[in-house]
Design an enzyme around this catalytic site. Structure first.
Site, PDB file in Angstrom:
ATOM      1  N   SER A  11      26.564  34.774 147.679  1.00  0.00           N
ATOM      2  CA  SER A  11      26.466  35.353 148.961  1.00  0.00           C
ATOM      3  C   SER A  11      26.331  36.827 148.636  1.00  0.00           C
ATOM      4  O   SER A  11      26.681  37.512 147.689  1.00  0.00           O
ATOM      5  CB  SER A  11      27.885  35.330 149.614  1.00  0.00           C
ATOM      6  OG  SER A  11      28.073  36.209 150.460  1.00  0.00           O
ATOM      7  N   TYR A  48      37.685  35.873 149.440  1.00  0.00           N
ATOM      8  CA  TYR A  48      36.613  34.733 149.399  1.00  0.00           C
ATOM      9  C   TYR A  48      35.481  35.496 148.714  1.00  0.00           C
ATOM     10  O   TYR A  48      34.821  35.022 147.863  1.00  0.00           O
ATOM     11  CB  TYR A  48      36.167  34.866 150.922  1.00  0.00           C
ATOM     12  CG  TYR A  48      34.522  34.195 150.906  1.00  0.00           C
ATOM     13  CD1 TYR A  48      33.520  35.126 151.321  1.00  0.00           C
ATOM     14  CD2 TYR A  48      34.174  32.730 150.753  1.00  0.00           C
ATOM     15  CE1 TYR A  48      32.460  34.609 151.397  1.00  0.00           C
ATOM     16  CE2 TYR A  48      33.155  32.468 150.924  1.00  0.00           C
ATOM     17  CZ  TYR A  48      31.718  33.447 151.073  1.00  0.00           C
ATOM     18  OH  TYR A  48      30.564  33.175 151.177  1.00  0.00           O
ATOM     19  N   LYS A  95      33.362  34.408 144.919  1.00  0.00           N
ATOM     20  CA  LYS A  95      31.962  34.441 144.720  1.00  0.00           C
ATOM     21  C   LYS A  95      31.400  35.130 143.660  1.00  0.00           C
ATOM     22  O   LYS A  95      30.670  34.673 142.522  1.00  0.00           O
ATOM     23  CB  LYS A  95      31.073  34.917 145.981  1.00  0.00           C
ATOM     24  CG  LYS A  95      31.349  33.875 147.089  1.00  0.00           C
ATOM     25  CD  LYS A  95      30.560  32.581 146.933  1.00  0.00           C
ATOM     26  CE  LYS A  95      30.638  31.564 147.957  1.00  0.00           C
ATOM     27  NZ  LYS A  95      30.288  30.132 147.549  1.00  0.00           N
TER      28      LYS A  95
HETATM   29  C1  WQD Z   1      28.208  39.975 161.576  1.00  0.00           C
HETATM   30  C2  WQD Z   1      28.316  41.347 162.390  1.00  0.00           C
HETATM   31  C3  WQD Z   1      30.489  41.893 162.694  1.00  0.00           C
HETATM   32  C4  WQD Z   1      31.749  38.540 165.322  1.00  0.00           C
HETATM   33  C5  WQD Z   1      29.474  36.510 156.848  1.00  0.00           C
HETATM   34  C6  WQD Z   1      30.340  36.167 155.725  1.00  0.00           C
HETATM   35  C7  WQD Z   1      29.332  36.536 154.245  1.00  0.00           C
HETATM   36  C8  WQD Z   1      28.044  35.807 154.373  1.00  0.00           C
HETATM   37  C9  WQD Z   1      27.389  36.138 155.819  1.00  0.00           C
HETATM   38  C10 WQD Z   1      28.155  33.568 153.306  1.00  0.00           C
HETATM   39  C11 WQD Z   1      29.252  42.128 161.647  1.00  0.00           C
HETATM   40  C12 WQD Z   1      29.947  41.562 163.767  1.00  0.00           C
HETATM   41  C13 WQD Z   1      30.872  39.747 164.382  1.00  0.00           C
HETATM   42  C14 WQD Z   1      32.196  39.335 166.487  1.00  0.00           C
HETATM   43  C15 WQD Z   1      31.285  41.356 165.966  1.00  0.00           C
HETATM   44  N1  WQD Z   1      28.520  34.321 154.614  1.00  0.00           N
HETATM   45  N2  WQD Z   1      30.699  40.858 164.755  1.00  0.00           N
HETATM   46  N3  WQD Z   1      31.771  40.541 166.763  1.00  0.00           N
HETATM   47  O1  WQD Z   1      30.795  39.271 158.185  1.00  0.00           O
HETATM   48  O2  WQD Z   1      28.188  39.806 158.050  1.00  0.00           O
HETATM   49  O3  WQD Z   1      29.147  37.845 156.862  1.00  0.00           O
HETATM   50  O4  WQD Z   1      28.478  35.887 156.672  1.00  0.00           O
HETATM   51  O5  WQD Z   1      27.874  33.842 152.462  1.00  0.00           O
HETATM   52  O6  WQD Z   1      30.297  36.259 153.222  1.00  0.00           O
HETATM   53  O7  WQD Z   1      31.310  37.003 155.575  1.00  0.00           O
HETATM   54  O8  WQD Z   1      29.012  37.901 159.476  1.00  0.00           O
HETATM   55  O9  WQD Z   1      28.736  36.817 161.742  1.00  0.00           O
HETATM   56  O10 WQD Z   1      31.185  37.269 160.701  1.00  0.00           O
HETATM   57  O11 WQD Z   1      29.520  39.402 161.301  1.00  0.00           O
HETATM   58  O12 WQD Z   1      30.823  42.554 166.198  1.00  0.00           O
HETATM   59  O13 WQD Z   1      32.719  38.596 167.206  1.00  0.00           O
HETATM   60  O14 WQD Z   1      28.760  40.983 163.432  1.00  0.00           O
HETATM   61  O15 WQD Z   1      31.556  43.160 162.657  1.00  0.00           O
HETATM   62  O16 WQD Z   1      28.942  43.460 161.699  1.00  0.00           O
HETATM   63  P1  WQD Z   1      29.590  38.904 158.067  1.00  0.00           P
HETATM   64  P2  WQD Z   1      29.532  38.069 160.853  1.00  0.00           P
END
Ligand code: WQD
Length: 339
Positions: free
Chosen positions: A126, A151, A155
């Site tokens: 990741s 998590y 990784k």
């Molecule tokens: C994306 C953006 C949130 C929900 C995750 C895993 C990471 C990897 C990729 C696997 C962020 C914002 C989110 C909401 C929001 N996975 N958001 N409102 O955290 O970038 O990464 O997926 O390998 O390990 O953690 O993904 O989709 O949770 O968030 O504003 O209700 O959307 O703050 O900026 P993230 P996400």
């Protein structure tokens, strides 16, 4: 063609990769403990591929159970290792469960591969290993940073374990560092199942669009970005799946180093607000949102330099943002039979 063990093969990225492996002519053996997937995915995959699939419900933390699978399938020549607990916020609440599950399953896999002479392993890593990179786009030479969650730490640790294990000569490993996989197979027969309130942005958007959620909270509007919301690199899950087949083939060809790490992203960054606008462009649906507090553990800006994936795997993303969001919306509608 090869016989490939797909751990976590009934999960989101695992299931999409199974379709690409079969399309490429490989045989697959799927193992999954069903802790974060649904047995109905097996039938969906058989329906989609037109093939009877080999599946064993297996707890990878039980070395004897995992060894049984290798004994049953002496024809195995490669592994794609997806199986892991993967929710950032859950890992903060249950750190030892995450360390135990994600590390012991990987250690057991390495032991079985070494003893059964299964040399080639593609590992689901990741972009979280980069933390907040010093500069973007981030390439594979960027320093690995202290993870923001247990998590993320698992990784980083799994990559380190693989890198050290490669030195024994028993295995060759390619770590694929995903950025933000989104979307679903064009058939809408497979996609990402949610258990409770979605953690990730795009499933939250589609559940808001279908009326299951009232309002999207944008976590933070005061970041140093174009519009104050976080920047991420969204990539179609089918582009990610296709890259796994290319990675396995490259590994098995012997043309790569014994240990490689490769970024899988679109190479572009989108803010959260831009994703809301893009969803409207792709579907005509306006998502109600409010700017909320920042989410602990979020990095401000991260997107990929994919030069290495292109040169080493001859891979480039084929699907654009509209296709990603359209397929995510189609999947949401199919789950709610609103098609
Ligand atoms: C994306 C953006 C949130 C929900 C995750 C895993 C990471 C990897 C990729 C696997 C962020 C914002 C989110 C909401 C929001 N996975 N958001 N409102 O955290 O970038 O990464 O997926 O390998 O390990 O953690 O993904 O989709 O949770 O968030 O504003 O209700 O959307 O703050 O900026 P993230 P996400």
């Amino acid at each position: 063609m090869a016989s490939v063990l797909v751990t976590g093969g009934l999960g989101y990225i695992g299931s999409h990769t199974v379709t690409c492996l079969i399309e490429a002519g490989h045989d697959v053996v799927i193992i999954d403990n069903l802790s974060n997937s649904d047995i109905s995915m097996l039938g969906r995959l058989e329906n989609l591929t037109g093939e009877k699939l080999t599946f064993h419900q297996t707890e990878m933390c039980d070395k004897n159970a995992l060894d049984e699978v290798f004994l049953k399938h002496p024809e195995l020549s490669g592994v794609i290792h997806f199986a892991a607990l993967l929710l950032v916020n859950e890992s903060v609440e249950k750190p030892t469960e995450y360390y135990y599950n994600n590390l012991v399953s990987t250690l057991n896999l390495i032991d079985c591969c070494s003893r059964h002479k299964v040399k080639n392993i593609v590992f689901s890593s990741s972009c979280t290993v980069y933390g907040q990179p010093d500069s973007v786009p981030v390439n594979e030479l960027a320093p690995i940073k202290k993870a923001e969650s247990p998590y993320g730490s698992t990784k980083i640790m799994c990559e380190q374990i693989f890198q050290d294990a490669v030195a024994t000569g028993d295995i060759r490993v390619m770590c694929l560092r995903y950025f933000n996989p989104i979307g679903a197979h064009q058939s809408t027969l497979i996609g990402e199942f949610q258990h409770g309130e979605p953690h990730h942005l795009v499933p939250y958007i589609t559940e808001t669009a279908i009326g299951k959620r009232k309002m999207l909270r944008v976590f933070g509007g005061d970041y140093e970005t174009r519009d104050g919301s976080c920047v991420r690199d969204y990539i179609h899950v089918m582009d990610i799946a296709e890259a796994h087949v290319l990675a396995l083939d490259a590994l098995m060809s012997g043309k790569t180093a014994d240990f490689e790490a490769v970024n899988l992203g679109s190479g572009e960054g989108q803010t959260v607000l831009e994703m809301i606008y893009a969803f409207k462009e792709a579907t005509g649906i306006t998502i109600p949102f409010e700017i909320a507090e920042r989410r602990p553990g979020d990095v401000e800006k991260v997107y990929a330099d994919i030069t290495k994936a292109t040169s080493l795997l001859n891979w480039k993303p084929k699907r654009n943002l509209e296709e990603m969001l359209r397929s995510a919306w189609n999947w949401e509608q199919s789950l709610n039979h609103n098609v």
